[in-house]
Design an enzyme around this catalytic site. Structure first.
Site, PDB file in Angstrom:
ATOM      1  N   ASP A  53      30.359  36.447 -10.818  1.00 49.51           N
ATOM      2  CA  ASP A  53      30.213  36.601 -12.261  1.00 49.51           C
ATOM      3  C   ASP A  53      28.884  37.309 -12.469  1.00 49.51           C
ATOM      4  OD1 ASP A  53      29.491  36.208 -15.007  1.00 49.51           O
ATOM      5  OD2 ASP A  53      30.879  34.524 -15.132  1.00 49.51           O
ATOM      6  N   ASN A  58      31.857  48.248 -12.381  1.00 49.39           N
ATOM      7  CA  ASN A  58      32.984  48.343 -13.302  1.00 49.39           C
ATOM      8  C   ASN A  58      33.140  47.131 -14.215  1.00 49.39           C
ATOM      9  OD1 ASN A  58      35.868  49.087 -14.167  1.00 49.39           O
ATOM     10  ND2 ASN A  58      36.206  47.189 -13.021  1.00 49.39           N
ATOM     11  N   SER A 103      30.887  53.289 -18.073  1.00 52.53           N
ATOM     12  CA  SER A 103      30.387  53.166 -19.430  1.00 52.53           C
ATOM     13  C   SER A 103      31.588  53.308 -20.352  1.00 52.53           C
ATOM     14  CB  SER A 103      29.315  54.212 -19.711  1.00 52.53           C
ATOM     15  OG  SER A 103      28.782  54.052 -21.008  1.00 52.53           O
ATOM     16  N   TYR A 128      28.186  45.919 -28.173  1.00 50.87           N
ATOM     17  CA  TYR A 128      28.856  46.667 -27.113  1.00 50.87           C
ATOM     18  C   TYR A 128      28.179  48.022 -26.951  1.00 50.87           C
ATOM     19  CZ  TYR A 128      32.638  48.787 -24.379  1.00 50.87           C
ATOM     20  OH  TYR A 128      33.371  49.409 -23.393  1.00 50.87           O
ATOM     21  N   LYS A 142      26.165  49.545 -23.580  1.00 54.27           N
ATOM     22  CA  LYS A 142      26.540  50.800 -22.940  1.00 54.27           C
ATOM     23  C   LYS A 142      25.456  51.867 -23.079  1.00 54.27           C
ATOM     24  CE  LYS A 142      30.433  49.443 -21.263  1.00 54.27           C
ATOM     25  NZ  LYS A 142      30.518  49.215 -19.806  1.00 54.27           N
ATOM     26  N   THR A 175      44.954  49.686 -20.437  1.00 50.51           N
ATOM     27  CA  THR A 175      44.638  48.604 -19.508  1.00 50.51           C
ATOM     28  C   THR A 175      44.587  47.294 -20.296  1.00 50.51           C
ATOM     29  OG1 THR A 175      42.240  48.694 -19.817  1.00 50.51           O
ATOM     30  CG2 THR A 175      43.194  50.211 -18.201  1.00 50.51           C
TER      31      THR A 175
END
Length: 275
Positions: A56, A83, A134, A148, A152, A183
């Site tokens: 984690d 990733n 990213s 978020y 990034k 995804t």
């Protein structure tokens, strides 16, 4: 050329696509997951070329030992793919302190520490590649995605400065900037703030619609995107940025042009503070 890859977050999404494609062509992969049972099929199918590590990214004390173990397992590391991560959505005021910390600990600090832990091994090998996942959200910001975006934009700044630092050692750094992809990120990869009634009239409220499965009209093919990431490792020099998806290109281009226009308009006033 057979390579050894370390990829975080291989249980689903891009990580899973990368692992499957690399193993199919004969490369070696160490994949990290939070639940090893999620990749039991890969362990069974590729016992000699796939190894799994539990990780984690918020457990920063464990990151270095996981990277060291990954290198020891196959004897080398050639490519590190940072990733693992997720998206946190909601107005900045709606987010809890715990949500803010967890988003940055995972997407930003976890990625930074993973890359830092890998660099000694890549230097010792005489070079290698770092791929940092990213998003188009690393260059373009929207209401409701402030944390978020912060995670990034932060990791992109880190990688952009890192690239020239490690270039003398033969290490290339690529920031991967996908647009929307089909995804599990659009469902299991999203977390949301508890909404405040006051923000019902704010543009930030638009992200609440994503609770039911992410934004509509997603056009990105995750298999093609993963293949493009793999192909980028053969490019020399390494591309600093890898834009994947016409939506990513359009969103990033519009955001960059708007920022540049705003800066250019202040040329005279900026010079007024010179002495």
């Amino acid at each position: 050329m057979t390579r050894t890859w370390l990829i975080t977050g291989v249980s689903s999404g891009f990580g899973r696509q990368l692992a499957e494609q690399l193993l199919a062509r004969g490369d070696r992969v160490v994949g990290t997951v939070r639940r090893p049972d999620a990749v039991a099929d890969l362990v069974d199918t590729h016992p000699d070329t796939f190894a799994v590590q539990r990780l984690d990214l918020t457990d920063t004390d464990r990151i270095r030992s996981v990277v060291d173990d990954a290198r020891a397992h196959f004897g080398r590391l050639d490519v590190v793919v940072s990733n693992a991560g997720y998206g946190l959505f909601g107005a900045a005021e709606e987010l809890s302190d715990e949500q803010v910390r967890h988003q940055l600990d995972t997407n930003l600090l976890g990625s930074v520490q993973l890359i830092r832990a890998a660099l000694p091994h890549l230097r010792a090998a005489g070079g290698g590649r770092v791929l940092q996942l990213s998003s188009m959200a690393g260059q373009a910001a929207w209401p409701g995605s402030s944390l978020y975006n912060a995670s990034k934009w932060g990791i992109e700044g880190f990688c952009e400065a890192l690239a020239p630092e490690v270039a003398p050692f033969g290490i290339g750094v690529t920031i991967v900037e996908p647009g929307g992809a089909r995804t599990a990120f659009g469902s299991s990869g999203l977390r949301f703030a508890e909404p405040l009634d006051a923000y019902d009239v704010s543009p930030a409220a638009a992200v609440r619609a994503f609770r039911d499965g992410g934004p509509p009209g997603v056009i990105g093919d995750p298999a093609r995107m993963a293949a493009a990431m793999i192909d980028s490792v053969d490019r020399d020099p390494a591309p600093l940025r890898l834009v994947l998806g016409s939506d990513s290109w359009a969103g990033m281009t519009a955001a960059l042009e708007a920022r540049l226009d705003a800066v250019r308009a202040q040329r005279a006033t900026a010079a007024a503070t010179d002495s």
